[in-house]
Design a protein around this motif. Structure first.
Motif, PDB file in Angstrom:
ATOM      1  N   LEU A 110       0.837  -1.198   0.000  1.00  0.00           N
ATOM      2  CA  LEU A 110       0.000   0.000   0.000  1.00  0.00           C
ATOM      3  C   LEU A 110       0.873   1.249   0.000  1.00  0.00           C
ATOM      4  N   LEU A 113       2.130   2.093  -3.417  1.00  0.00           N
ATOM      5  CA  LEU A 113       1.115   2.683  -4.294  1.00  0.00           C
ATOM      6  C   LEU A 113       0.865   4.140  -3.927  1.00  0.00           C
ATOM      7  N   LEU A 114       0.815   4.444  -2.648  1.00  0.00           N
ATOM      8  CA  LEU A 114       0.625   5.839  -2.240  1.00  0.00           C
ATOM      9  C   LEU A 114       1.760   6.713  -2.765  1.00  0.00           C
ATOM     10  N   TYR A 117       1.404   7.380  -6.538  1.00  0.00           N
ATOM     11  CA  TYR A 117       0.400   8.390  -6.896  1.00  0.00           C
ATOM     12  C   TYR A 117       0.636   9.712  -6.174  1.00  0.00           C
ATOM     13  N   ALA A 133      -9.517   2.483  -0.977  1.00  0.00           N
ATOM     14  CA  ALA A 133      -9.533   1.656  -2.184  1.00  0.00           C
ATOM     15  C   ALA A 133     -10.107   2.441  -3.357  1.00  0.00           C
ATOM     16  N   LEU A 136      -7.541   4.893  -4.621  1.00  0.00           N
ATOM     17  CA  LEU A 136      -6.525   4.233  -5.437  1.00  0.00           C
ATOM     18  C   LEU A 136      -7.060   3.954  -6.846  1.00  0.00           C
ATOM     19  N   THR A 137      -8.323   3.543  -6.944  1.00  0.00           N
ATOM     20  CA  THR A 137      -8.925   3.288  -8.257  1.00  0.00           C
ATOM     21  C   THR A 137      -8.950   4.561  -9.100  1.00  0.00           C
ATOM     22  N   SER A 139      -7.065   7.123  -8.750  1.00  0.00           N
ATOM     23  CA  SER A 139      -5.684   7.491  -9.050  1.00  0.00           C
ATOM     24  C   SER A 139      -5.129   6.678 -10.210  1.00  0.00           C
ATOM     25  N   GLU A 140      -5.508   5.404 -10.289  1.00  0.00           N
ATOM     26  CA  GLU A 140      -5.045   4.577 -11.399  1.00  0.00           C
ATOM     27  C   GLU A 140      -5.714   5.010 -12.704  1.00  0.00           C
ATOM     28  N   ILE A 196      -5.442  -3.412  -4.187  1.00  0.00           N
ATOM     29  CA  ILE A 196      -3.982  -3.346  -4.299  1.00  0.00           C
ATOM     30  C   ILE A 196      -3.486  -4.379  -5.306  1.00  0.00           C
ATOM     31  N   ILE A 199      -4.259  -3.431  -8.964  1.00  0.00           N
ATOM     32  CA  ILE A 199      -3.376  -2.400  -9.513  1.00  0.00           C
ATOM     33  C   ILE A 199      -1.997  -2.985  -9.801  1.00  0.00           C
TER      34      ILE A 199
END
Length: 297
Positions: A110, A113-114, A117, A133, A136-137, A139-140, A196, A199
């Motif tokens: 995690l 990923l942070l 982004y 979550a 994150l979506t 951001s992707e 996670i 991604i």
């Protein structure tokens, strides 16, 4: 994991004069009941500058409408949105962060990923796992070139406001967020964990492109394939999206469209594209409620 996502141009569409051809986007249905007409348009909750303007039939429907109906209005009262976020999306009484809910091996994943982004730890410290979550979506999707600030619903809301057209909501932000918050904390952690994985495995990136391209080209076959993919997804997240976010909401959305049509002679209804395709879709349910439904594209 099937993702859970959830600009102003002057003037209208004129019949006269040369026009650059504007391609169809999403899906468009014409609805008729009791002498009243509505157009039902499928949206996505992210966008890109080249999505706009929308094709003439959608713009003409907007021009004729007495009301624009959205699932929720992205440009609605920010105070109500803030209350909903605090009630359903944030920890109370100092609990958190969401990483503490994850199995230990997922915590550094995690964090990576942070950092990818450029999201600061303190910005997400109070977010429950489901909200993180979702961030994150989004951001992707942004990493793939799709921006939540250019979402189709937001663009339509801006267009309606420029025309002094009333905007109504078929649902509420609080109601939508409450669906996520009804998950137990263990379920929310699993939802985040699967996000996670999706991604990291590039599944989320692939899915972002598939959804955006199907919408961009009004590709009915691709949209049907996405509906089948959602129905067949046996991850926890996939079952949640299908059973709760789609199957669970479609009947009330259909009922609210029928109620809207009873009040308004001409309206434009714009809701997420995945509600308009597959088994148990809103158009299917509208037919069952006696509405004449014609798919234009």
């Amino acid at each position: 994991m099937f993702c859970s996502l959830f600009l102003l141009l002057p003037g209208g569409v004129h019949a006269e004069g040369p026009q650059t051809a504007v391609p169809n986007r999403g899906a468009l249905f014409k609805l008729e009941q009791g002498g009243h007409t509505a157009y039902l348009f499928g949206t996505i909750h992210v966008g890109a500058a080249d999505f706009y303007p929308l094709e003439p039939r959608v713009m003409q429907a907007l021009q004729r409408a007495t009301v624009l109906a959205l699932e929720v209005d992205p440009l609605g009262d920010p105070a109500k949105i803030g209350i909903a976020v605090r009630e359903h999306g944030l920890y109370q009484r100092g609990r958190g962060p969401a990483s503490a809910e994850l199995p230990a091996p997922y915590r550094p994943r995690l964090e990576r990923l942070l950092r990818r982004y450029s999201i600061a730890d303190e910005a997400v410290a109070a977010m429950k796992p489901w909200m993180l979550a979702s961030l994150l979506t989004v951001s992707e999707f942004a990493a793939q070139g799709y921006d939540a600030s250019l979402a189709v619903d937001a663009w339509l809301s801006q267009q309606a406001r420029a025309r002094k057209l009333r905007v109504v909501e078929l649902e509420s932000v609080a109601g939508q967020m409450a669906l996520f918050n009804r998950m137990t904390m263990a379920e929310q952690a699993l939802f985040l964990q699967e996000g996670i994985i999706a991604i990291e495995d590039q599944e989320q990136a692939t899915q972002a492109r598939e959804i955006a391209n199907a919408w961009r080209h009004a590709d009915a076959a691709a949209l049907d394939a996405l509906a089948r993919k959602a129905a067949d997804d046996d991850t926890f997240s996939g079952r949640f999206v299908q059973k709760v976010l789609l199957d669970g909401r479609n009947p009330a959305l259909a009922d609210n469209v029928v109620k809207l049509m009873a009040r308004e002679k001409n309206s434009l209804v714009a809701i997420g594209i995945l509600h308009l395709v597959g088994t148990g879709s809103v158009p299917e349910l509208l037919k069952q409620r006696g509405v004449a439904v014609e798919r234009i594209y």
